[in-house]
Design a protein around this motif. Structure first.
Motif, PDB file in Angstrom:
ATOM      1  N   THR A   1     -12.519  42.626  41.645  1.00 30.79           N
ATOM      2  CA  THR A   1     -12.059  41.910  40.461  1.00 30.79           C
ATOM      3  C   THR A   1     -10.888  42.582  39.744  1.00 30.79           C
ATOM      4  N   ARG A   2     -11.010  43.915  39.527  1.00 30.34           N
ATOM      5  CA  ARG A   2      -9.996  44.621  38.749  1.00 30.34           C
ATOM      6  C   ARG A   2      -8.638  44.608  39.453  1.00 30.34           C
ATOM      7  N   SER A   3      -8.650  44.889  40.757  1.00 33.41           N
ATOM      8  CA  SER A   3      -7.390  44.916  41.511  1.00 33.41           C
ATOM      9  C   SER A   3      -6.753  43.535  41.558  1.00 33.41           C
ATOM     10  N   VAL A   4      -7.582  42.520  41.731  1.00 31.19           N
ATOM     11  CA  VAL A   4      -7.045  41.161  41.800  1.00 31.19           C
ATOM     12  C   VAL A   4      -6.411  40.780  40.466  1.00 31.19           C
ATOM     13  N   GLU A   5      -7.050  41.199  39.362  1.00 28.06           N
ATOM     14  CA  GLU A   5      -6.460  40.918  38.039  1.00 28.06           C
ATOM     15  C   GLU A   5      -5.069  41.551  37.927  1.00 28.06           C
TER      16      GLU A   5
ATOM     17  N   LEU B   1       1.559  49.675  46.588  1.00 28.64           N
ATOM     18  CA  LEU B   1       0.729  50.330  47.592  1.00 28.64           C
ATOM     19  C   LEU B   1      -0.720  49.913  47.347  1.00 28.64           C
ATOM     20  N   ILE B   2      -1.339  49.339  48.376  1.00 26.64           N
ATOM     21  CA  ILE B   2      -2.747  48.965  48.245  1.00 26.64           C
ATOM     22  C   ILE B   2      -3.570  49.963  49.046  1.00 26.64           C
ATOM     23  N   THR B   3      -4.448  50.687  48.351  1.00 28.63           N
ATOM     24  CA  THR B   3      -5.249  51.703  49.036  1.00 28.63           C
ATOM     25  C   THR B   3      -6.721  51.317  49.034  1.00 28.63           C
ATOM     26  N   GLY B   4      -7.450  51.861  49.985  1.00 28.09           N
ATOM     27  CA  GLY B   4      -8.885  51.610  50.054  1.00 28.09           C
ATOM     28  C   GLY B   4      -9.386  52.011  51.420  1.00 28.09           C
ATOM     29  N   PRO B   5     -10.700  52.260  51.534  1.00 22.69           N
ATOM     30  CA  PRO B   5     -11.256  52.675  52.824  1.00 22.69           C
ATOM     31  C   PRO B   5     -11.188  51.536  53.842  1.00 22.69           C
TER      32      PRO B   5
ATOM     33  N   GLU C   1       0.307  51.790  42.635  1.00 15.65           N
ATOM     34  CA  GLU C   1      -0.881  51.744  43.480  1.00 15.65           C
ATOM     35  C   GLU C   1      -1.932  50.800  42.914  1.00 15.65           C
ATOM     36  N   VAL C   2      -2.550  50.058  43.816  1.00 17.56           N
ATOM     37  CA  VAL C   2      -3.709  49.245  43.468  1.00 17.56           C
ATOM     38  C   VAL C   2      -4.816  49.737  44.386  1.00 17.56           C
ATOM     39  N   SER C   3      -5.879  50.352  43.819  1.00 16.72           N
ATOM     40  CA  SER C   3      -6.885  50.896  44.734  1.00 16.72           C
ATOM     41  C   SER C   3      -8.131  50.034  44.781  1.00 16.72           C
ATOM     42  N   LEU C   4      -8.537  49.739  46.002  1.00 17.59           N
ATOM     43  CA  LEU C   4      -9.712  48.885  46.222  1.00 17.59           C
ATOM     44  C   LEU C   4     -10.956  49.757  46.311  1.00 17.59           C
TER      45      LEU C   4
END
Ligand SMILES: [Zn+2]
Length: 401
Positions: free
Chosen positions: A19-23, A47-51, A174-177
């Motif tokens: 939710t937060r990243s999408v916002e 930059l979209i980060t996440g595992p 950065e947007v971290s998932l």
């Protein structure tokens, strides 16, 4: 936020639990309008980060679709459908066919970055594995990312910010998932594919919340049985010969699994392309569109070369999860295990192994990964891993049973 619900409609409907990243990204899309009020809030390098499995590239393409769509990402217009099929003229998608983004790819990206968009307000360049850019290519890209044309947007994906060169790192927003919990993934699986909640939870746990992998387990029984076969007996290898046989079996499983996963993905992409071009699923391809399909097939063939490596990678992830379960059990913690179904076997190995031996096995998986990244043939890297496990076991004076 870790809501199990998806976030809004349109192109965001498939993004789950972020939710937060999408916002943040929606706000960016609103600010991206040439006449937007808070135009200064928009930036051209993301930059979209996440595992793995958190949906980095899905998120990147949703963002791209929203930027290119005249209605901020409705999900149904021709523009959105073209992004879904990766055929939008203002979208450049850099997926990882080769392990490393080479300098030629980097140069052609930079050239394209200077071009004005053709039909949209922006040109969007999605780099799915920005962490695989080597230093030299990064420097080529750097200038373009550093001083982007105002109409070009870079969307890079990587496991973490630290995976990028410092020079690029400092220039991106950065947007971290986050990783959804197994329970959230299970809920999603039931709503998408049906089946019992128990089975969905088992899949989510065994896939370690990797949504794509968990979906594959519940929808493809063969994929699940291949996972089971790969883990069978790994904790109780009795000798070097046993280890060599298991390694050969792993290579066979990785090949089967890689091929099957590629076939699923190829079929899905082909269907998506039919849809994007407005063709019925079983229609004959009109002559003027054949080039598009030829291009798709070339792309898929190139990717198929990586399929076995992807299969090996999945096995290594699963093997790590098994040793992680042994470790937490040996340390006396008793949470739900990733491989709950193998609890008796895990408990027995935990009782007869030293923590040093267990850690050495976890470490050995990381070493095998490094060897593979350095182009060591999978059969060799896997055999080294398993033979090492047997020898390590003897060296610490333990028995496997
Ligand atoms: Zn649209």
């Amino acid at each position: 936020m870790t809501s199990a619900s998806s976030t809004g409609g349109g192109v965001w409907a498939e993004i789950f639990g972020q939710t937060r990243s999408v916002e943040t990204l929606k706000r960016a899309v609103a600010a991206a309008h040439p006449d937007a009020e808070h135009r200064e809030w928009f930036t051209n390098s993301w930059l979209i980060t996440g595992p793995p499995g958190s949906g980095r590239s899905n998120c990147a393409y949703a963002f791209a679709a929203a930027l290119l769509c005249p209605n901020n990402g409705c999900g149904t217009c021709p523009s959105c459908r073209q992004v879904a099929a990766r055929t939008h003229p203002d979208l450049t998608a850099v997926a990882t066919e080769t392990a490393i983004i080479n300098i030629d790819t980097a140069r052609s990206l930079v050239e394209r970055a200077w071009l004005a968009p053709t039909v949209s307000d922006y040109r969007v360049i999605v780099v799915e594995d920005a962490d695989r850019m080597v230093q030299r290519t990064s420097n080529t890209l750097l200038k373009a990312i550093e001083e982007p044309t105002s109409t070009t947007v870079w969307v890079m994906c990587a496991p973490s910010r630290a995976d990028l060169l410092p020079t690029i790192r400092s220039r991106v927003r950065e947007v971290s998932l986050t990783t959804p919990s197994p329970e959230e993934v299970a809920q999603l699986l039931v709503s998408r594919h049906g089946g019992t909640p128990e089975r969905a939870l088992r899949a989510a746990e065994e896939a370690q919340s990797h949504v794509g992998m968990a979906s594959r387990l519940v929808t493809t029984p063969e994929a699940w049985s291949r996972r089971d076969r790969a883990l069978q007996g790994v904790l109780a290898l009795s000798g070097v010969g046993d280890a060599a046989r298991k390694a050969a079996d792993w290579v066979a499983i990785a090949e089967e699994d890689g091929k099957a996963a590629a076939a699923d993905r190829d079929a899905k992409e082909r269907a998506e392309t039919f849809r994007a071009l407005g063709l019925e699923p079983d229609a004959t391809i009109p002559r003027q569109l054949r080039g598009i399909f030829r291009e798709l097939e070339t792309h898929q063939k190139r990717r198929a070369k990586r399929a076995t490596l992807d299969g090996v990678d999945r096995i290594l992830t699963d093997v790590s999860s098994l040793w992680r379960d042994v470790l937490v059990t040996a340390l006396g913690a008793s949470p739900r295990l990733i491989n709950e179904r193998r609890r008796p076997e895990i408990e027995s190995v935990a009782a007869s192994s030293s923590p040093a031996h267990i850690l050495a096995n976890i470490e050995a998986v990381a070493v095998a990964r490094q060897r593979l990244a350095a182009n060591v043939p999978p059969a060799l890297a896997l055999e080294e891993l398993l033979v090492g496990a047997v020898i390590g076991h003897r060296a610490t004076g333990e028995t496997a049973s």
